[in-house]
Design an enzyme around this catalytic site. Sequence first.
Site, short mmCIF file in Angstrom:
data_model
loop_
_atom_site.label_atom_id
_atom_site.label_comp_id
_atom_site.label_asym_id
_atom_site.label_seq_id
_atom_site.Cartn_x
_atom_site.Cartn_y
_atom_site.Cartn_z
N ARG A 155 -4.12 -10.80 9.39
CA ARG A 155 -5.08 -9.92 8.71
C ARG A 155 -6.11 -9.38 9.70
O ARG A 155 -6.52 -8.22 9.60
CB ARG A 155 -5.78 -10.67 7.57
N ASN B 271 -0.61 -10.52 -1.87
CA ASN B 271 -0.89 -9.10 -1.69
C ASN B 271 0.02 -8.46 -0.64
O ASN B 271 0.53 -9.16 0.24
CB ASN B 271 -2.35 -8.93 -1.25
N CYS C 206 -3.51 -9.94 -10.26
CA CYS C 206 -4.64 -9.61 -9.41
C CYS C 206 -5.92 -10.06 -10.11
O CYS C 206 -5.99 -10.04 -11.35
CB CYS C 206 -4.68 -8.10 -9.16
N HIS D 95 -4.79 -2.48 -7.26
CA HIS D 95 -5.95 -2.02 -6.50
C HIS D 95 -6.15 -0.51 -6.60
O HIS D 95 -6.83 0.09 -5.76
CB HIS D 95 -5.86 -2.44 -5.02
N TYR E 275 -11.76 -0.84 -5.77
CA TYR E 275 -11.08 -0.39 -4.55
C TYR E 275 -11.00 1.13 -4.44
O TYR E 275 -10.67 1.66 -3.37
CB TYR E 275 -9.67 -0.99 -4.47
#
Length: 464
Positions: free
Chosen positions: A97, A151, A173, A203, A259
């Site tokens: 990440r 995700n 989510c 998202h 988001y």
Amino acid sequence: MTREALKIATIGGGSSYTPELIEGYIKRKDELPIKEIWLVDIEEGKEKLETVGAMAKRMVKAAGLDWEVHLTLDRRAALKDADFVSTQFRVGLLDARIKDERIPLSHGVLGQETNGAGGMFKAFRTIPVVLGIIEDMKELCPDAWLVNFTNPAGMVTEAAIKHGGWKKTAGLCNVPIGHRKQAAEKLGIPEEDLFFKFAGINHFHWHRVWDKQGNERTQELIDLIYGPQEDSESHLKNIHNAPFHYEQIKDLGLLPCGYHRYYYIEDEMLKHSIEEFEKGETRAQVVKETEARLFELYKDPNLDYKPKELEQRGGTHYSDAACELIASIHNDKRTDMVVSTENNGTITDLPYDCVVEVSGPVTAHGHEPYNWGAFPPAARGIIQVMKGMEETVIRAAIDGDYGAALHAFTINPLVPGGAMSKTLLDELLIAHKDHLPNFSEAIAKIEKEQPDTVLYVTELMKSN
């Protein structure tokens, strides 16, 4: 489902979220006749698995339950005869990440876990692994439900259903949960006395709200949350709380997902992300420090409950949602939930066979979404672009197709087109080489023809 003595397997059992998962099962001990919980991880996650697994056993014991908690690195043993399989893993761990965020930001482009270039690369790494899990499930637990909150949840779920053929898949989510709680707080009405309809993709959804008297409260909530006198507060801990433009939200007439900030106010979100990058404080780096502190807490042999510090991670409520979904399927509870599932005409603006994130009751046979219909043009245009991007990302991930990957980068609104798309794609392919076997030919070509790209990525990661 009628089977008693449930076996539940969790892929990514060494996650810092596992205590919340165990807490969710304990809360539902009278609904779920659990016999075995299997927590499975990979060799690199062994230490974390042992730490969080020991804590899970303490939690079960403190609750006075006789459930068996098994810790293993053998995925097939965990899957054998499982009734439910949940996925909460991160291919490449948090270091991956960090690369997803820092490499784009080094070029002044958004780096984020599920949006933009980083989000697409998370899908590239994750989708082949999920499809491998499904192949094992076909052999070892052909009747099990797959509950995914890895995700990017929407793309992973679509890959599982459309390409893995695992129809008994639900994607979850935590973002809609926060929006529901926010609406209840703003209106001063208990959450259970409100009716919500969410529609979109993971998202990237919008929602509407009604009260028990049948009055729609959406416009009122837009004023309360995003009005000129308000601060556009966010319940999301993992993204910058920049204020939306009230006039834009008012015109749309729908409540946005948090988001959407990355798309509606991209410049401010990018500016903040670059500032974090320059200070060495990208979200991934902060989360890595938070997780390290959590695991130090988990090592306490007297800790037998979920610590409050876990709520500082951005994914709080994920695990509880998974437990409720499992309980609703097992008992045909028909709990109203927001789930990534097959569209089947729910949203008329998107392909029939794609995966969308929508509201509806969870039954013994799965999620039954409420019909949404069509979006207003302002939402329709961008969600169709986003879904086209997702479908292209999934195809690239499965086939290791460089051209499809480049096309996905070009479609994505958060990635500049032209030379920058190719630069970011090439650098991220080099950075994630160890976790992208499907792209091995493309990576070998870059290594041979672009030594400067390899050097740039190497030096940037040294400064991590």
